[in-house]
Design an enzyme around this catalytic site. Structure first.
Site, PDB file in Angstrom:
ATOM      1  N   GLY A   2       6.440  -0.138   3.939  1.00 42.12           N
ATOM      2  CA  GLY A   2       5.097  -0.297   3.190  1.00 42.12           C
ATOM      3  C   GLY A   2       5.519  -0.873   1.909  1.00 42.12           C
ATOM      4  O   GLY A   2       6.583  -1.413   1.518  1.00 42.12           O
ATOM      5  N   GLU A   3       4.385  -0.387   0.713  1.00 39.91           N
ATOM      6  CA  GLU A   3       4.690  -0.947  -0.708  1.00 39.91           C
ATOM      7  C   GLU A   3       4.633  -2.449  -0.927  1.00 39.91           C
ATOM      8  O   GLU A   3       4.651  -2.453  -2.017  1.00 39.91           O
ATOM      9  CB  GLU A   3       5.958  -0.173  -1.335  1.00 39.91           C
ATOM     10  CG  GLU A   3       6.148   1.417  -1.043  1.00 39.91           C
ATOM     11  CD  GLU A   3       7.287   1.692  -1.553  1.00 39.91           C
ATOM     12  OE1 GLU A   3       8.153   0.990  -2.417  1.00 39.91           O
ATOM     13  OE2 GLU A   3       7.669   2.998  -1.400  1.00 39.91           O
ATOM     14  N   GLY A   4       4.509  -3.066   0.160  1.00 40.83           N
ATOM     15  CA  GLY A   4       4.821  -4.503  -0.169  1.00 40.83           C
ATOM     16  C   GLY A   4       6.129  -5.102  -0.167  1.00 40.83           C
ATOM     17  O   GLY A   4       6.689  -6.181  -0.621  1.00 40.83           O
ATOM     18  N   GLU A  52       0.792  -1.066   0.150  1.00 40.35           N
ATOM     19  CA  GLU A  52      -0.074  -0.194   0.036  1.00 40.35           C
ATOM     20  C   GLU A  52       0.956   1.122  -0.100  1.00 40.35           C
ATOM     21  O   GLU A  52       1.980   1.115   0.441  1.00 40.35           O
ATOM     22  CB  GLU A  52      -1.073   0.038   1.333  1.00 40.35           C
ATOM     23  CG  GLU A  52      -0.410  -0.319   2.542  1.00 40.35           C
ATOM     24  CD  GLU A  52       0.870   0.193   2.965  1.00 40.35           C
ATOM     25  OE1 GLU A  52       1.018   1.607   2.975  1.00 40.35           O
ATOM     26  OE2 GLU A  52       1.988  -0.261   3.343  1.00 40.35           O
TER      27      GLU A  52
END
Lengths: 344, 344
Positions: free
Chosen positions: A310-312, A170
């Protein structure tokens, strides 16, 4: 709300899979966490020789009304800018996905600005950022339902391309606040134990963040999970909830990233407890609160690299280890095949 | 003993490298451990765009006289059998090395049985297993010196093929005993805090192991490091000491595996403290004692996967994360290049 049918993972081949693991040429249990992952994946796929196929990572991006209340160190427009950075290939998740051959998709779940439709983005904006939950519900119930459906659809489309392992990331300035609120409400944990520094607010900023979030919690009196999600969540989190539920329904392996992704798992799990059978927790975030989330779910993460991005990124970094778990199960010799003595 | 010249890693480009890290499109410090690794590697290579070239993993195998005293759950012939398993490609380290394109080399440092010379093994046996240190010195001083030289030579040969990152693994039934003894002597830690279950001895077996090792420690009165290594070490550990020293002299990145590999680092570090500048600790083993070793060296490991296998498996599993550290430094956009706002 869209109904999901999520089966509990069967233990039918579990004993046989464990036997295969135990008779590889290594002391019993010597591959630690990898053995647990191998067993889980064999069970999910009901296959003693499982495989990871066409791995995907989906980054959901959206803006938060709460970001206007000064809960983050970065301005809201960074969400938009970072989506362009994902599209341009310059973010951390681009680098790590490329390294491991993971197909990366970016979803506009509700960023404030509008993106040119020609960009390789999955355009499914629920709104131009949520409302500030300090003053009203972040989204309506209808929006929350629509977000769950949209998230599910992304996963279904990817599933139909032959993917059986999918991670979720995200991007959304202000979303650690939203995740903290969801955690406090769902896990019944005092807010103070749910709130961290996010992208790096200082002591003063942290105090302010907690004070704002306390006010938000006092304001809303949700009666069920969907209302909790609508009052306190974000569009990217709500889409992730739908994505997780759909992935579990499809019996895909679900890679869970850090604090915000886990807050989506909290919601999905509260709706459908069986989702956990399909989830592999990739990284325990440096964000305080994440450890408690994982304890609440009674799970452990593979990596602890003090990431708070985040961001995966946690999913992408853990992916080769998950691949190693599958590989040792498929490729290592057994004591018998290698002619190695098993005991004194 | 062969003399090594090991330079301290210069901090000359450190500030510039840190600046490059800090201006990548992510919150400051958000890549946690990866940022530390990137900085260390940039410093080792004195290059803001470092590269990992022709990665190698060398597994040193040897037998231990102590194994006859019942300190292990497995019979000594497993060392020989496992070397054949390495050659045949069936061990865990084969699977993980292959996955990450790591060149795997196996060294007979002193296995009891003789291998056909045609096998792809580096044949540099110092002896047919060490003597039992319960009764006499495990090896002579001359043998210890020869082992250090042989280990160094392996690394030098690999270095000349353009390798700049090298990991070391080991195989040797009984070698957790040897590593525990070295640790107790070098770190001045009571033996009880150095001894674990190795490949998996039970409570009774653990008691016996500790009692034997206490007797070994009482028997020997070494006067210097080389005597400690000769009295208590193993041929694979001694060759690893030489390998580590040579790799540091060549300013290569050194990947350190678990408990036994770290015992070799303890010896190398006691001889030449600068070796630590080149070392990346890959995995904190489930073997009790390893955590204390790492604390003694004031270092942290990248992974904690409850492995207790050796073979260099921790190095191979951590390798993609080390590669990720290099990749983000080289490939991520900066705030400026991506047009992302850096602050509110």
């Amino acid at each position: 709300m869209q109904a999901f049918q999520i089966q509990k993972v069967s233990n039918q081949i579990s004993a046989e899979a464990q036997h295969k693991i135990d008779f590889k040429t290594k002391p019993t249990g010597a591959l630690g966490t990898l053995e647990k992952i191998a067993l889980q994946i064999a069970n999910i796929q009901q296959n003693l020789s499982p495989a990871l196929l066409n791995p995907h990572l989906v980054v959901f991006a959206a803006d938060h009304g709460l970001a206007r209340e000064g809960v983050s160190k970065y301005p809201p427009e960074v969400t938009y800018q970072m989506v362009l950075n994902f599209v341009g290939g310059g973010a951390a998740i681009n680098v790590f996905s490329k390294q491991h051959g993971i197909n990366l998709q970016v979803v506009d779940a509700g960023v404030m600005g509008d993106f040119p439709l020609t960009l390789p983005i999955i355009h499914q904006k629920i709104g131009h950022g949520t409302k500030s939950s300090l003053h009203e519900s972040a989204m309506t119930i209808l929006e929350a339902e629509k977000a769950i459906e949209s998230g599910a659809k992304v996963v279904q489309d990817i599933f139909e391309k032959g993917c059986n392992v999918i991670g979720f990331g995200e991007m959304g300035i202000g979303n650690t606040s939203s995740a903290s609120l969801l955690m406090s409400k769902i896990c019944h944990v005092p807010l103070l134990n749910c709130v961290g520094r996010g992208t790096g607010v200082d002591d003063e900023g942290l105090k302010h963040k907690i004070s704002i979030l306390e006010q938000v919690l006092t304001k809303h009196k949700p009666n069920n999970l969907l209302e909790i999600l609508a009052n306190l969540g974000g569009f990217e989190i709500a889409q992730m909830v739908g994505a997780i539920l759909q992935a579990a329904q499809n019996q895909m392996i679900i890679l869970v990233d850090g604090f915000i992704a886990t807050s989506a798992v909290l919601v999905a799990h509260a709706l459908e407890p069986n989702v956990l059978d399909y989830a592999i927790f990739c990284h325990q975030s440096d964000e305080s609160g994440h450890k408690r989330m994982l304890e609440y779910l009674k799970v452990e993460a593979i990596l602890k690299l003090n990431l708070r991005l985040g961001e995966g990124t946690g999913c992408a970094l853990a992916y080769p280890i998950i691949q190693s778990a599958v590989n040792f199960l498929n490729e290592m010799a057994s004591f018998e095949s290698a002619g190695v003595s098993n005991r004194v």
